[in-house]
Design a protein around this motif. Structure first.
Motif, PDB file in Angstrom:
ATOM      1  N   PRO A 193      47.660  41.145  34.514  1.00 38.05           N
ATOM      2  CA  PRO A 193      48.005  42.372  33.788  1.00 38.05           C
ATOM      3  C   PRO A 193      46.480  42.999  33.317  1.00 38.05           C
ATOM      4  CG  PRO A 193      48.772  40.449  32.685  1.00 38.05           C
ATOM      5  CD  PRO A 193      48.727  40.034  33.921  1.00 38.05           C
ATOM      6  N   SER A 194      45.298  44.046  33.131  1.00 38.52           N
ATOM      7  CA  SER A 194      44.180  44.327  32.755  1.00 38.52           C
ATOM      8  C   SER A 194      43.978  43.844  31.201  1.00 38.52           C
ATOM      9  CB  SER A 194      43.533  45.738  33.424  1.00 38.52           C
ATOM     10  OG  SER A 194      44.793  46.628  32.358  1.00 38.52           O
ATOM     11  N   ASN A 195      44.729  44.466  30.241  1.00 37.18           N
ATOM     12  CA  ASN A 195      44.900  43.444  29.020  1.00 37.18           C
ATOM     13  C   ASN A 195      44.790  41.797  28.305  1.00 37.18           C
ATOM     14  OD1 ASN A 195      47.090  43.133  29.250  1.00 37.18           O
ATOM     15  ND2 ASN A 195      47.555  44.305  27.228  1.00 37.18           N
ATOM     16  N   GLN A 196      44.525  41.591  29.456  1.00 38.98           N
ATOM     17  CA  GLN A 196      44.636  39.198  29.630  1.00 38.98           C
ATOM     18  C   GLN A 196      43.975  39.230  30.556  1.00 38.98           C
ATOM     19  OE1 GLN A 196      48.715  37.966  30.117  1.00 38.98           O
ATOM     20  NE2 GLN A 196      49.478  40.103  28.776  1.00 38.98           N
ATOM     21  N   LEU A 197      42.218  39.967  31.262  1.00 37.98           N
ATOM     22  CA  LEU A 197      42.240  39.298  32.330  1.00 37.98           C
ATOM     23  C   LEU A 197      40.626  37.497  31.755  1.00 37.98           C
ATOM     24  CD1 LEU A 197      40.536  42.494  33.704  1.00 37.98           C
ATOM     25  CD2 LEU A 197      42.380  40.769  34.755  1.00 37.98           C
ATOM     26  N   GLY A 198      40.097  37.955  30.654  1.00 33.61           N
ATOM     27  CA  GLY A 198      39.447  36.813  30.341  1.00 33.61           C
ATOM     28  C   GLY A 198      38.124  36.872  31.542  1.00 33.61           C
ATOM     29  N   PHE A 199      37.605  36.102  31.295  1.00 35.03           N
ATOM     30  CA  PHE A 199      36.048  36.108  32.039  1.00 35.03           C
ATOM     31  C   PHE A 199      36.648  34.785  33.403  1.00 35.03           C
ATOM     32  CE2 PHE A 199      32.259  35.327  34.089  1.00 35.03           C
ATOM     33  CZ  PHE A 199      31.807  36.532  34.395  1.00 35.03           C
ATOM     34  N   GLY A 200      36.572  35.316  34.526  1.00 35.78           N
ATOM     35  CA  GLY A 200      36.407  34.515  36.345  1.00 35.78           C
ATOM     36  C   GLY A 200      37.754  33.360  35.522  1.00 35.78           C
ATOM     37  N   GLN A 201      38.616  34.106  35.806  1.00 38.30           N
ATOM     38  CA  GLN A 201      39.986  33.459  35.713  1.00 38.30           C
ATOM     39  C   GLN A 201      40.810  33.605  36.901  1.00 38.30           C
ATOM     40  OE1 GLN A 201      42.265  33.665  32.056  1.00 38.30           O
ATOM     41  NE2 GLN A 201      40.071  33.481  30.958  1.00 38.30           N
ATOM     42  N   HIS A 202      40.568  35.032  37.297  1.00 39.02           N
ATOM     43  CA  HIS A 202      41.636  35.584  38.792  1.00 39.02           C
ATOM     44  C   HIS A 202      40.598  35.611  40.318  1.00 39.02           C
ATOM     45  CE1 HIS A 202      44.825  35.703  35.583  1.00 39.02           C
ATOM     46  NE2 HIS A 202      43.712  36.240  35.018  1.00 39.02           N
ATOM     47  N   PHE A 203      40.791  35.336  41.287  1.00 40.30           N
ATOM     48  CA  PHE A 203      40.272  35.421  42.135  1.00 40.30           C
ATOM     49  C   PHE A 203      41.220  36.491  42.918  1.00 40.30           C
ATOM     50  CE2 PHE A 203      38.138  31.980  40.759  1.00 40.30           C
ATOM     51  CZ  PHE A 203      37.013  32.013  41.436  1.00 40.30           C
ATOM     52  N   SER A 204      40.482  37.577  43.715  1.00 44.05           N
ATOM     53  CA  SER A 204      41.159  38.386  44.557  1.00 44.05           C
ATOM     54  C   SER A 204      41.708  38.017  45.829  1.00 44.05           C
ATOM     55  CB  SER A 204      40.197  39.619  44.604  1.00 44.05           C
ATOM     56  OG  SER A 204      39.228  39.257  46.052  1.00 44.05           O
ATOM     57  N   ASP A 205      42.121  38.952  46.594  1.00 43.76           N
ATOM     58  CA  ASP A 205      42.924  37.983  47.816  1.00 43.76           C
ATOM     59  C   ASP A 205      42.186  37.902  48.674  1.00 43.76           C
ATOM     60  OD1 ASP A 205      45.387  38.206  46.792  1.00 43.76           O
ATOM     61  OD2 ASP A 205      45.685  41.148  47.522  1.00 43.76           O
ATOM     62  N   HIS A 206      40.969  38.342  48.974  1.00 40.99           N
ATOM     63  CA  HIS A 206      39.489  37.728  50.369  1.00 40.99           C
ATOM     64  C   HIS A 206      38.665  38.138  49.834  1.00 40.99           C
ATOM     65  CE1 HIS A 206      43.079  40.639  51.496  1.00 40.99           C
ATOM     66  NE2 HIS A 206      42.830  40.143  52.432  1.00 40.99           N
ATOM     67  N   MET A 207      38.013  36.845  50.373  1.00 43.46           N
ATOM     68  CA  MET A 207      36.124  36.674  50.477  1.00 43.46           C
ATOM     69  C   MET A 207      35.337  36.896  51.433  1.00 43.46           C
ATOM     70  SD  MET A 207      36.425  32.543  50.004  1.00 43.46           S
ATOM     71  CE  MET A 207      37.065  31.531  51.430  1.00 43.46           C
ATOM     72  N   PHE A 208      34.004  37.462  51.251  1.00 42.57           N
ATOM     73  CA  PHE A 208      33.275  37.557  52.273  1.00 42.57           C
ATOM     74  C   PHE A 208      33.115  35.730  52.516  1.00 42.57           C
ATOM     75  CE2 PHE A 208      28.667  38.488  54.016  1.00 42.57           C
ATOM     76  CZ  PHE A 208      29.342  39.417  54.964  1.00 42.57           C
ATOM     77  N   VAL A 209      32.653  35.334  53.726  1.00 40.94           N
ATOM     78  CA  VAL A 209      32.081  34.839  54.163  1.00 40.94           C
ATOM     79  C   VAL A 209      30.193  34.549  55.680  1.00 40.94           C
ATOM     80  CG1 VAL A 209      31.747  31.892  55.302  1.00 40.94           C
ATOM     81  CG2 VAL A 209      33.683  33.425  53.899  1.00 40.94           C
ATOM     82  N   ALA A 210      30.015  34.311  55.296  1.00 40.28           N
ATOM     83  CA  ALA A 210      28.648  34.548  56.933  1.00 40.28           C
ATOM     84  C   ALA A 210      27.778  33.290  56.753  1.00 40.28           C
ATOM     85  CB  ALA A 210      28.017  35.530  56.972  1.00 40.28           C
ATOM     86  N   LYS A 211      27.079  32.772  58.055  1.00 40.37           N
ATOM     87  CA  LYS A 211      26.760  31.980  57.579  1.00 40.37           C
ATOM     88  C   LYS A 211      25.362  32.022  58.641  1.00 40.37           C
ATOM     89  CE  LYS A 211      27.246  27.407  60.974  1.00 40.37           C
ATOM     90  NZ  LYS A 211      28.468  26.708  61.102  1.00 40.37           N
ATOM     91  N   PHE A 212      23.981  31.400  58.207  1.00 39.17           N
ATOM     92  CA  PHE A 212      22.798  32.024  58.895  1.00 39.17           C
ATOM     93  C   PHE A 212      22.361  30.668  59.492  1.00 39.17           C
ATOM     94  CE2 PHE A 212      18.304  30.754  59.605  1.00 39.17           C
ATOM     95  CZ  PHE A 212      17.669  32.016  59.796  1.00 39.17           C
ATOM     96  N   THR A 213      22.744  29.874  60.580  1.00 35.71           N
ATOM     97  CA  THR A 213      21.642  28.945  61.227  1.00 35.71           C
ATOM     98  C   THR A 213      20.214  29.085  62.078  1.00 35.71           C
ATOM     99  OG1 THR A 213      23.958  28.421  62.289  1.00 35.71           O
ATOM    100  CG2 THR A 213      22.539  27.279  62.620  1.00 35.71           C
ATOM    101  N   GLU A 214      19.499  27.492  61.680  1.00 31.85           N
ATOM    102  CA  GLU A 214      17.917  27.997  62.008  1.00 31.85           C
ATOM    103  C   GLU A 214      18.370  28.470  63.838  1.00 31.85           C
ATOM    104  OE1 GLU A 214      15.763  25.693  59.584  1.00 31.85           O
ATOM    105  OE2 GLU A 214      14.524  24.673  61.349  1.00 31.85           O
ATOM    106  N   GLY A 215      16.574  29.376  64.754  1.00 30.18           N
ATOM    107  CA  GLY A 215      17.437  29.879  65.820  1.00 30.18           C
ATOM    108  C   GLY A 215      17.870  30.747  66.360  1.00 30.18           C
ATOM    109  N   LYS A 216      19.221  30.552  65.615  1.00 29.34           N
ATOM    110  CA  LYS A 216      19.867  31.290  65.919  1.00 29.34           C
ATOM    111  C   LYS A 216      20.139  33.181  64.764  1.00 29.34           C
ATOM    112  CE  LYS A 216      25.421  30.888  66.448  1.00 29.34           C
ATOM    113  NZ  LYS A 216      26.256  30.588  66.167  1.00 29.34           N
TER     114      LYS A 216
END
Ligand SMILES: Cc1ncc(COP(=O)(O)O)c(C=O)c1O
Length: 355
Positions: A17-40
């Motif tokens: 509920p948007s009136n009970q969010l607080g700060f940083g207590q919920h995470f959405s359904d997805h996340m982004f991930v990427a990787k850096f490798t030296e030389g690649k």
């Protein structure tokens, strides 16, 4: 345009509920991930269901603390339009921090494409209602497994989304702060000017001790216990009768995005704002003479947070009758109105979600 693969969740979560969010207590359904490798270079850019990362226990982040993060917000405006607040500032700060921590920074295009695509996928998580937004947490970690002390040759960049309400349990009421003379958050030549996880590890004990005494944030001083640096996880402004002062960026202060926006706003109003060294002795003396009208912290999470009580060497000093001051109120209203789209974005702070 970065190629980002997408794997969507098959079990979307219920929205809090948007009136009970607080700060940083919920995470959405997805996340982004990427990787850096030296030389690649950068690879494996992907949006995936929110969940645990698989990391080798030898990864440098676990041993030598190569970790850096950002904090920023995206808003749903009154007419339904979705806007990011100054995202390029955060990309630049992340790049500066990555250079200091010997991590690889995502280039602007990768950073912006990742934000745009992740927020588009999880758009339903942007809350509606006063004081709400979707907080964005881009993070970099050193992921190469090895035990010699040297920079990781591999960096993982991930982004989490968290719907948030007010940062403080006090809401927008004035906070009580504790001038800290035992512990330091940062020192010259250290990591204070970058958003390294290590700075927060270093700050926890003082914050915990201050809380036990009834103060919600720590006023961080420099190595001489004189120069004022920051307040908790915010930059700090002092409103005197003849000038508005914020500590100059001295290498151990985090260059806040909100600080930068407030400076721009104050200068656009023609108000006398200066960035300079300011000591606790000067603040206490001028408080005693009645010259200090308001103190407030600035940060992405709380925007503006007025300070009502300052504890220094056994004494509680009351600022502005422990009430929100007129300048804090004006700046808070103006910035939040621009974010909400009820006032024009005259300083060009907003970047729309493309969709
Ligand atoms: C130590 C510290 N200082 C200042 C700030 C304010 O920075 P910003 O305005 O970019 O959120 C933050 C972050 O929130 C912080 O963690």
């Amino acid at each position: 345009m970065t190629t980002i693969t997408k794997t969507l969740t098959t079990s979307p979560k219920a929205l809090p509920p948007s009136n009970q969010l607080g700060f940083g207590q919920h995470f959405s359904d997805h996340m982004f991930v990427a990787k850096f490798t030296e030389g690649k270079g950068w690879s494996e850019a992907a949006i995936v269901p929110y969940g645990p990362l698989s990391l080798d226990p030898g990864a440098s982040v676990f041993h030598y603390g190569q970790a850096l993060f950002e904090g920023m917000k995206v808003f749903r405006q009154q007419d339904g339009k979705v806007v990011f607040f100054r995202p390029e500032f955060n990309q630049r700060r992340m790049a500066d921090g990555a250079a200091r921590l010997c991590l690889e920074a995502p280039p602007l295009e990768l950073f912006m494409d990742a934000l745009q695509e992740l927020v588009a996928v999880d758009e339903r998580w942007i809350p509606e209602g006063p004081n709400t937004s979707l907080y964005i947490r881009p993070t970099l970690i050193g992921s190469e497994p090895f035990l010699g002390v040297r920079p990781s040759r591999e960096t993982i960049f991930f982004i989490l989304l968290s719907p948030v309400g007010s940062y403080y349990s006090e809401g927008t009421k004035p906070i009580k702060i504790w001038a800290e003379e035992k512990y330091l958050r940062a020192a010259p030549g250290g990591l204070g000017a970058v958003k390294a996880g290590a700075n927060y590890a270093s700050s926890l004990k003082a914050a915990l001790d201050a809380k036990k005494q009834g103060y919600s944030q720590v006023l961080w001083l420099d190595v001489e216990h004189q120069g004022i640096e920051e307040v908790g996880t915010m930059n700090v402004f002092f409103v005197f009768d003849n000038e508005i002062v914020t500590p100059a960026l001295n290498g151990s202060i985090l260059p806040g995005g909100t600080r930068d926006a407030i400076l721009e706003l104050l200068r656009s109003k023609g108000l006398p704002v200066v960035e300079r060294r300011i000591t606790i002795t000067e603040v206490i003396e001028r408080l005693g003479r009645g010259e200090l009208k308001e103190v407030f912290g600035t940060g992405t999470a709380a925007v503006i947070s007025p300070v009502g009580v300052l504890h220094y060497r056994g004494k509680d000093w009351i600022i502005n009758n422990n009430e929100n001051g007129p300048l804090s109120n004006e700046l808070y209203s103006e910035i939040t109105a621009i974010q909400r789209g009820t006032q024009p974005d005259k300083l060009n702070w907003l970047v729309p979600l493309k969709k």
